[in-house]
Scaffold this motif. Structure first.
Motif, mmCIF file in Angstrom:
data_model
loop_
_atom_site.group_PDB
_atom_site.id
_atom_site.type_symbol
_atom_site.label_atom_id
_atom_site.label_comp_id
_atom_site.label_asym_id
_atom_site.label_seq_id
_atom_site.Cartn_x
_atom_site.Cartn_y
_atom_site.Cartn_z
ATOM 1 N N SER A 66 0.990 -1.183 0.024
ATOM 2 C CA SER A 66 -0.078 -0.119 -0.050
ATOM 3 C C SER A 66 0.950 1.159 0.120
ATOM 4 N N ALA A 67 0.526 2.358 -0.631
ATOM 5 C CA ALA A 67 1.154 3.581 -0.701
ATOM 6 C C ALA A 67 1.256 4.103 0.817
ATOM 7 N N ASN A 68 2.480 4.742 1.149
ATOM 8 C CA ASN A 68 2.589 5.221 2.224
ATOM 9 C C ASN A 68 1.628 6.205 2.733
ATOM 10 N N GLU A 69 1.077 7.238 1.699
ATOM 11 C CA GLU A 69 0.282 8.384 2.119
ATOM 12 C C GLU A 69 -0.979 7.694 2.345
ATOM 13 N N ASP A 70 -1.242 6.419 1.674
ATOM 14 C CA ASP A 70 -2.614 5.669 1.757
ATOM 15 C C ASP A 70 -2.882 5.340 3.332
ATOM 16 N N LEU A 71 -1.515 4.727 3.598
ATOM 17 C CA LEU A 71 -1.656 4.204 5.135
ATOM 18 C C LEU A 71 -1.879 5.272 6.129
ATOM 19 N N ARG A 72 -1.123 6.335 5.797
ATOM 20 C CA ARG A 72 -1.358 7.443 6.818
ATOM 21 C C ARG A 72 -2.651 8.143 7.010
ATOM 22 N N LYS A 73 -3.589 7.931 5.932
ATOM 23 C CA LYS A 73 -4.798 8.243 5.834
ATOM 24 C C LYS A 73 -5.753 7.518 6.714
ATOM 25 N N GLU A 74 -5.341 6.434 6.985
ATOM 26 C CA GLU A 74 -6.063 5.277 7.827
ATOM 27 C C GLU A 74 -5.775 5.027 9.073
ATOM 28 N N PHE A 75 -4.242 5.167 9.417
ATOM 29 C CA PHE A 75 -3.767 4.876 10.708
ATOM 30 C C PHE A 75 -2.810 6.003 11.287
ATOM 31 N N ARG A 76 -2.669 5.872 12.425
ATOM 32 C CA ARG A 76 -1.666 6.646 13.253
ATOM 33 C C ARG A 76 -0.396 5.430 13.379
ATOM 34 N N ILE A 77 0.710 5.676 12.681
ATOM 35 C CA ILE A 77 1.705 4.819 12.812
ATOM 36 C C ILE A 77 2.809 5.041 13.634
ATOM 37 N N GLN A 78 3.210 4.124 14.450
ATOM 38 C CA GLN A 78 4.670 4.644 15.230
ATOM 39 C C GLN A 78 5.440 3.320 15.177
ATOM 40 N N VAL A 79 6.686 3.532 15.527
ATOM 41 C CA VAL A 79 7.736 2.693 15.836
ATOM 42 C C VAL A 79 7.874 2.174 17.434
ATOM 43 N N ALA A 80 7.616 1.097 17.627
ATOM 44 C CA ALA A 80 7.602 1.032 18.956
ATOM 45 C C ALA A 80 9.078 0.621 19.573
ATOM 46 N N PRO A 81 9.537 1.197 20.728
ATOM 47 C CA PRO A 81 10.929 0.866 21.266
ATOM 48 C C PRO A 81 11.198 -0.346 21.432
ATOM 49 N N ALA A 82 12.662 -0.461 20.692
ATOM 50 C CA ALA A 82 13.278 -1.724 20.560
ATOM 51 C C ALA A 82 13.194 -2.404 21.882
ATOM 52 N N ALA A 83 13.930 -1.831 22.932
ATOM 53 C CA ALA A 83 14.531 -2.493 24.406
ATOM 54 C C ALA A 83 13.163 -3.036 24.981
ATOM 55 N N ALA A 84 12.342 -2.140 25.091
ATOM 56 C CA ALA A 84 11.281 -2.296 25.892
ATOM 57 C C ALA A 84 10.180 -3.230 25.407
ATOM 58 N N GLU A 85 9.777 -3.301 23.973
ATOM 59 C CA GLU A 85 8.672 -4.055 23.637
ATOM 60 C C GLU A 85 9.143 -5.096 22.594
ATOM 61 N N ASN A 86 10.377 -4.830 22.319
ATOM 62 C CA ASN A 86 10.774 -6.051 21.271
ATOM 63 C C ASN A 86 12.248 -6.444 21.425
ATOM 64 N N PRO A 87 12.379 -7.360 22.469
ATOM 65 C CA PRO A 87 13.816 -7.803 22.680
ATOM 66 C C PRO A 87 14.134 -8.727 21.348
ATOM 67 N N THR A 88 13.591 -8.875 20.542
ATOM 68 C CA THR A 88 13.865 -10.016 19.320
ATOM 69 C C THR A 88 14.832 -9.066 18.245
ATOM 70 N N GLY A 89 14.754 -7.879 18.452
ATOM 71 C CA GLY A 89 15.516 -7.126 17.532
ATOM 72 C C GLY A 89 14.914 -6.826 16.176
ATOM 73 N N HIS A 90 13.591 -7.403 16.100
ATOM 74 C CA HIS A 90 12.656 -6.914 15.005
ATOM 75 C C HIS A 90 12.139 -5.617 15.078
#
Length: 253
Positions: A148-172
């Protein structure tokens, strides 16, 4: 009920773009850079195969269902194909049982096969001379990051990157998508999480909370990307004993 059932099938069929594990790394990517990397990887994708684990949880009913099987995707110049073979079913705390439920999409027909009931259904979703890409169809039912085009996604969702250490110990890389009040997805989802492998920049896991508060979790395991997948994988010949198919023709518009 029909809309809900079709949404479940398409949810499975159209987010099958997973990869294997990556070494842990801190996340310092912006949302835009992540989406661009996903888009570049999606454009290079021609085949995909993996083991798949699909879980549905209904907290209010204290119900949990898990299916396991394999998924296959093939994209040719003017047509794409997808097959999901579920082989086992686990309900709540019961032992796993054989329950073969297969889904095939060839750009025109969505075929659902029930080996336990020895029956199958064929639903036409496009004209034979105008086949649909699997991800094109999916975009009407859920966001397809990378397709999906980035601008289309932003029209539908509030998008954030989760903190790596706190919520994602796998490194993904973990992307949180919160449905906006005016989004066309507001009647289907509240939030979605995409866990993205850094090596090939494709999802390895998707968690979704539906508008009803139910939870869907999908994991992609032992993936193979852009390796040979035979087109015959997407053909189906009813075994002896199967009844006549239920055929649902294309509806106008």
């Amino acid at each position: 009920m029909l809309k809900m059932e079709l949404r479940r099938v398409l949810l499975l069929a159209f987010i099958v773009v997973g990869v294997g594990q990556a070494k842990p790394q801190p996340s310092c990517d912006s949302v835009d850079s992540i989406l661009e990397k996903l888009r570049a990887s999606a454009q290079r994708l021609t085949t995909f195969q993996c083991e798949i684990e699909y879980v549905e949880e209904q907290p209010l009913l204290e119900s949990r269902l898990m299916r396991r099987g394999h998924a296959y995707y093939l994209r040719e110049e003017d047509q794409s194909f997808l097959r999901i073979n579920f082989e086992t079913l686990v309900q709540d705390e019961q032992a796993a049982e054989i329950d073969r439920q297969h889904v095939i999409f060839d750009g025109v027909w969505l075929t659902r096969i029930d080996y336990e009931l020895e029956s199958f259904q064929m639903r036409q979703l496009a004209e034979p001379n105008r086949p649909m890409d699997a991800f094109e169809l999916a975009s009407d039912h859920m966001p397809i990051i990378g397709f999906s085009a980035n601008e289309d996604l932003r029209k539908e969702f509030r998008i954030q990157v989760a903190p790596a250490a706190a919520e994602n110990p796998t490194g993904h890389v973990l992307l949180n998508l919160e449905v906006l009040p005016e989004s066309r997805f507001r009647e289907s989802y509240q939030t979605l999480e995409f866990w993205i492998d850094r090596k090939l920049w494709l999802p390895v896991r998707v968690d979704a909370i539906t508008s009803e508060g139910d939870i869907t979790r999908i994991r992609f395991l032992k993936a193979k990307v852009n390796e040979k997948v035979d087109r015959s994988m997407f053909e189906f010949k009813p075994p002896k004993g199967f009844g006549k198919p239920e055929i649902i023709p294309l509806r106008p518009n």
